[in-house]
Design an enzyme around this catalytic site. Structure first.
Site, mmCIF file in Angstrom:
data_model
loop_
_atom_site.group_PDB
_atom_site.id
_atom_site.type_symbol
_atom_site.label_atom_id
_atom_site.label_comp_id
_atom_site.label_asym_id
_atom_site.label_seq_id
_atom_site.Cartn_x
_atom_site.Cartn_y
_atom_site.Cartn_z
ATOM 1 N N ARG B 256 32.800 29.989 -37.670
ATOM 2 C CA ARG B 256 31.732 29.221 -38.323
ATOM 3 C C ARG B 256 30.605 29.205 -37.364
ATOM 4 O O ARG B 256 30.664 28.635 -36.548
ATOM 5 C CB ARG B 256 32.359 28.069 -38.723
ATOM 6 C CG ARG B 256 31.317 27.282 -39.711
ATOM 7 C CD ARG B 256 31.724 25.699 -39.617
ATOM 8 N NE ARG B 256 31.166 25.152 -38.750
ATOM 9 C CZ ARG B 256 31.828 23.866 -37.943
ATOM 10 N NH1 ARG B 256 33.019 23.542 -38.536
ATOM 11 N NH2 ARG B 256 31.282 23.306 -37.027
ATOM 12 N N HIS B 260 29.361 22.480 -39.891
ATOM 13 C CA HIS B 260 30.246 22.388 -40.933
ATOM 14 C C HIS B 260 29.483 22.149 -42.489
ATOM 15 O O HIS B 260 29.760 22.957 -43.238
ATOM 16 C CB HIS B 260 31.108 21.265 -40.754
ATOM 17 C CG HIS B 260 32.058 20.745 -42.053
ATOM 18 N ND1 HIS B 260 33.015 21.596 -42.270
ATOM 19 C CD2 HIS B 260 32.006 19.714 -42.450
ATOM 20 C CE1 HIS B 260 33.595 20.906 -43.348
ATOM 21 N NE2 HIS B 260 33.003 20.069 -43.527
ATOM 22 N N TYR B 269 30.403 18.653 -30.407
ATOM 23 C CA TYR B 269 31.722 18.990 -30.002
ATOM 24 C C TYR B 269 31.978 20.351 -29.735
ATOM 25 O O TYR B 269 33.155 20.614 -29.315
ATOM 26 C CB TYR B 269 32.759 18.853 -31.141
ATOM 27 C CG TYR B 269 32.182 18.978 -32.485
ATOM 28 C CD1 TYR B 269 32.471 20.506 -32.734
ATOM 29 C CD2 TYR B 269 31.325 18.533 -33.551
ATOM 30 C CE1 TYR B 269 32.211 21.002 -33.991
ATOM 31 C CE2 TYR B 269 31.079 19.028 -34.726
ATOM 32 C CZ TYR B 269 31.358 20.222 -35.193
ATOM 33 O OH TYR B 269 31.086 20.828 -36.142
HETATM 34 C C1 LIG Z 1 42.071 15.949 -48.311
HETATM 35 C C2 LIG Z 1 40.650 15.845 -47.321
HETATM 36 N N1 LIG Z 1 40.411 15.351 -46.357
HETATM 37 C C3 LIG Z 1 39.462 15.402 -45.492
HETATM 38 C C4 LIG Z 1 38.334 15.904 -46.024
HETATM 39 C C5 LIG Z 1 37.114 16.147 -45.217
HETATM 40 N N2 LIG Z 1 36.730 17.320 -44.798
HETATM 41 C C6 LIG Z 1 36.047 18.044 -45.527
HETATM 42 S S1 LIG Z 1 36.011 19.625 -44.713
HETATM 43 C C7 LIG Z 1 37.073 19.225 -43.572
HETATM 44 C C8 LIG Z 1 37.476 20.181 -42.477
HETATM 45 C C9 LIG Z 1 37.891 21.626 -43.007
HETATM 46 O O1 LIG Z 1 38.356 22.456 -42.236
HETATM 47 P P1 LIG Z 1 38.832 23.905 -42.678
HETATM 48 O O2 LIG Z 1 40.218 23.668 -43.540
HETATM 49 O O3 LIG Z 1 39.334 24.569 -41.646
HETATM 50 O O4 LIG Z 1 37.663 24.628 -43.423
HETATM 51 P P2 LIG Z 1 36.368 24.748 -42.861
HETATM 52 O O5 LIG Z 1 35.473 23.810 -43.424
HETATM 53 O O6 LIG Z 1 36.490 25.252 -41.777
HETATM 54 O O7 LIG Z 1 35.810 26.097 -43.851
HETATM 55 C C10 LIG Z 1 37.404 17.771 -43.617
HETATM 56 C C11 LIG Z 1 38.135 17.051 -42.941
HETATM 57 C C12 LIG Z 1 38.452 16.385 -47.081
HETATM 58 N N3 LIG Z 1 37.714 17.110 -47.852
HETATM 59 N N4 LIG Z 1 39.810 16.405 -47.985
#
Ligand SMILES: Cc1ncc(C[n+]2csc(CCOP(=O)(O)OP(=O)(O)O)c2C)c(N)n1
Lengths: 335, 368
Positions: B256, B260, B269
């Site tokens: 990425r 985010h 971070y």
């Molecule tokens: C159940 C849940 N917990 C927390 C979140 C908050 N949240 C949104 S995106 C994210 C990180 C996701 O990381 P990843 O699965 O690696 O996907 P990426 O965003 O890197 O594509 C978090 C913690 C959420 N959307 N749903």
């Protein structure tokens, strides 16, 4: 006394609790280096280390379940659920495990767990980021549920929650994080219980009960109503389970009228509980049926329409008019 | 073991644009220069979509946007392998997948503008609308796959999720169901190395792809910045699923490059050097280098790709800024599929409430 934002006050309260008790540990997603998506835990990992401020894997059931395990060993975990809508993956651990462990073990196991939940709407977020899930938890015996509305309470109650031997859900109205207020950091935590409701402003015509994000809105409504010749007493519940009915009851005996407002949907919500309980307790004092001003029974709407769903000053005033028997939006129906 | 370690990673184009060969060549034998150039064009277009949407957010036209910058090859390569009757269950960052499925560009921005809870009709492009609850969609894909089996069809369900999502119970339960029912599902994990501020090492201590075999699901690691390789491994997985071979787990190693979401500040971070390392593996630059080497990177080609990207970006912007505002009473729509008496009452009361403002306005008007 020092002036700080709501968010800072929670941070200061967490810091104080961690300084006072080495068994207090923080767990949650992104709470370490980032300091949480709302920066509530900012700086704590740097000062207390990675063993006390733990970034958790992205798994809410995992966070909640492992926090229980830590509690078995005498720890007092404070977990952060990143946003209200993400508490549901942990729901089973909370209602089937956290809530029942003390009862199931005849009091042998204590779960002094604090679950911090930034909740409520009004910040223009996408879905699952603006929920008001408190009623699911107030419906579950064994849990204490609180919601604070100002920096001083935020600071005091977070420490009381952590000190409690029972599990506490601590609902933080995220749209008020940046509100500033005076905080007495030397406050005597035993002076006032987190279970006591607070009369925010006194009045003689209507009792307006609320908590968390709507407390400032209710206060604005009280000011506007007084311009209109109606004296509103605003009560901030602080504790949603158990509810300090004595305070609400005393107020309603005085005013004879009750309006309850919350962001959560109406049906099966806390407003229903308060209306029923107060009707039972104060039936002969009531001059009008309790009135609820709440979110609709709909999934939280997309941000362009969220301000229709959220009770605002005008909707609360309309509710006050209903309780007063003055002209209101439903007058034609009551005709 | 570093979970991001790149052992046994399928790669067909090196970061400097050299074509390597191996057992996966057979899955892309038919991919000629024209096809490669169109994959390139899609990647450039979606990068442009992403940049335009980020700009729209900065200008206040969108409330939020989760950028896909850096993940173009993982998304385009996998999505372009699919048939129209395959069905996608993604999370929120898969704009390139949606583009390849043929999403209407205005629909792509609808949710992020705050004008709707879902942007498109899932059955219009055979892709569920974005999932915010991490990992939940993986179970939906498996259920869809189970239904495909029941119907005796040969379509495939494809689910996209991140490295962070692999920690969720849902994703692990999805793998249990997929294996038990031999569902025709592709688990496409975009390991972009970060879950907001959390590095992949917090979710896994071994390469994430190694989890799947424990559930009885074959897995493969692929260079997620290599569009040809992601196309190849996805085609293999699709073939397995269509011919009764059950699920496959693909871990695409990518990065990425941006924040985010537009609300995030990765400098809090993330080490800048890491970003630099990954910039050198850019999915678009490597294909450009490959074309250059072979004399295909002509000015004509570049300007036609750019023109396409400009057109798409212009169309998306226009669709976004001219989008009709939602109607107030829409908040009550579609809660149930048939009338509900509780809600009808609330709707009626709210309409009466809103009408009081008309009266006030009329009164004010009258007293002038
Ligand atoms: C159940 C849940 N917990 C927390 C979140 C908050 N949240 C949104 S995106 C994210 C990180 C996701 O990381 P990843 O699965 O690696 O996907 P990426 O965003 O890197 O594509 C978090 C913690 C959420 N959307 N749903």
């Amino acid at each position: 006394m020092s002036s700080m934002t709501f968010g800072r006050a929670i941070n200061a309260g967490l810091r104080k609790a961690m300084e006072n008790d080495p068994k207090v540990v923080l767990m949650g997603e992104d709470i370490g280096k980032l300091g949480g998506v709302f920066r509530i835990t900012e700086g704590l990992q740097k000062d207390f280390g990675e063993h006390r401020v733990m970034d958790s894997p992205l798994a809410e059931a995992g966070i909640m379940g492992t926090a229980i395990g830590m509690a078995y060993r005498g720890y007092r975990p404070v977990v952060e659920i990143q946003f209200d809508g993400f508490i549901y993956p942990a729901f089973d651990q909370i209602v089937c495990q956290v809530a029942k462990l003390h009862y199931r073990t005849q009091g042998k196991v204590k779960v002094p767990l604090t679950i911090r939940v930034p909740f409520g709407g009004g910040i223009g977020s996408p879905e699952h980021h603006s929920e008001s899930p408190e009623a699911y938890f107030t419906h579950t015996s064994g849990l204490r549920v609180v919601s604070v509305s100002n920096p001083q309470d935020a600071y005091t109650v977070i420490q009381q929650a952590i000190a409690s031997d029972d599990p506490v859900l601590y609902f933080e109205p995220k749209r008020r994080y940046h509100v500033k207020g005076e905080v007495n950091e030397g406050v005597d935590l035993s002076a006032e219980s987190m279970e006591s409701a607070r009369v925010v402003t006194e009045g003689s015509d209507v009792t307006l009960v609320t908590y968390g994000p709507l407390v400032p809105t209710a206060l604005d409504a009280a000011v506007a109503a007084s311009d209109d010749g109606v004296s509103v007493e605003v009560i901030d519940l602080r504790s949603l389970a158990p509810i300090d009915f004595a305070t609400v009851e005393a107020s309603v005996r005085k005013t004879g009228r009750l309006v309850i407002t919350h962001e959560a949907a109406q049906s099966g919500g806390l407003g229903a509980e308060i209306a029923a309980s107060i009707t039972e307790r104060c039936f002969y004092y009531l001059e009008h049926a309790p009135v609820r001003v709440t979110g609709f029974d709909i999934p939280y709407p997309y941000s362009k329409l969220e301000f229709h769903h959220l009770p605002d000053l005008d909707r609360i005033l309309d509710g006050v008019d209903r309780a007063m028997g003055r002209a209101n939006s439903l007058s034609s129906l009551e005709g | 073991m570093n979970p991001a370690q790149e052992d046994d990673v399928v790669q067909l184009l090196t970061p400097s644009g050299a074509r390597t060969s191996g057992e996966y060549d057979r899955w892309v034998e038919d991919v000629d220069d024209n096809e490669l150039m169109s994959l390139y064009q899609d990647m450039v277009v979606v990068r442009r979509i992403d940049a335009e949407a980020t700009a729209l957010q900065r200008q206040g036209e969108l409330a939020l946007w989760p950028p896909l910058l850096g993940q173009e090859a993982a998304q385009v390569g996998s999505a372009r392998a699919l048939r129209t009757d395959d069905f996608v269950f993604s999370s929120y960052r898969e704009h390139a997948v949606a583009y390849c499925r043929g999403v209407d560009l205005t629909d792509m921005t609808r949710v992020w503008r705050g004008n709707a809870s879902s942007g498109w009709d899932p059955f219009g492009i055979n892709m569920a609308t974005p999932q915010v609850i991490i990992g939940a969609q993986t179970l939906h894909a498996v259920g869809y796959g189970m239904a495909i089996v029941n119907d005796g069809d040969d379509a495939v369900a494809v689910t996209y999720f991140g490295d962070g999502a692999t920690s969720q119970g849902d994703v692990n339960e999805a793998m249990v169901f997929a294996a038990s029912y031999q569902a025709p599902v592709i688990f496409f994990c975009q390991n972009n190395h970060w879950a907001i501020s959390e590095p992949v090492g917090l979710q896994a201590q071994v390469p994430i792809a190694r989890r799947a075999p424990g559930f009885g699901i074959p897995s493969v690691r692929v260079d997620g910045n290599d569009v040809l390789a992601t196309l190849a491994v996805t085609r293999e997985a699709l073939h397995r699923a269509r011919t009764g071979g059950g699920p496959t787990y693909i871990e695409a190693l990518t990065y990425r490059m941006g924040p985010h979401t537009t609300a995030d500040d990765p400098t809090k971070y993330r080490d800048a050097n890491e970003l630099e390392d990954w910039a050198a593996k850019d999915p678009i630059a490597r294909l450009a280098a490959y074309f250059q080497e072979r004399g295909l990177y002509t000015e004509d080609f570049q300007s036609s790709v750019k023109a396409k990207a400009d057109d798409v970006a212009r169309e998306m912007r226009a669709g976004c800024v001219n989008m009709a505002e939602p109607e107030t009473m829409d908040v009550f729509k579609n809660v149930y599929s048939s009338p509900n008496s509780w809600l009808e009452r609330q709707q009626d009361h709210y309409a009466r409430y809103l009408a009081t403002f008309d009266d006030t306005a009329a009164d004010a008007e009258g007293s002038k």
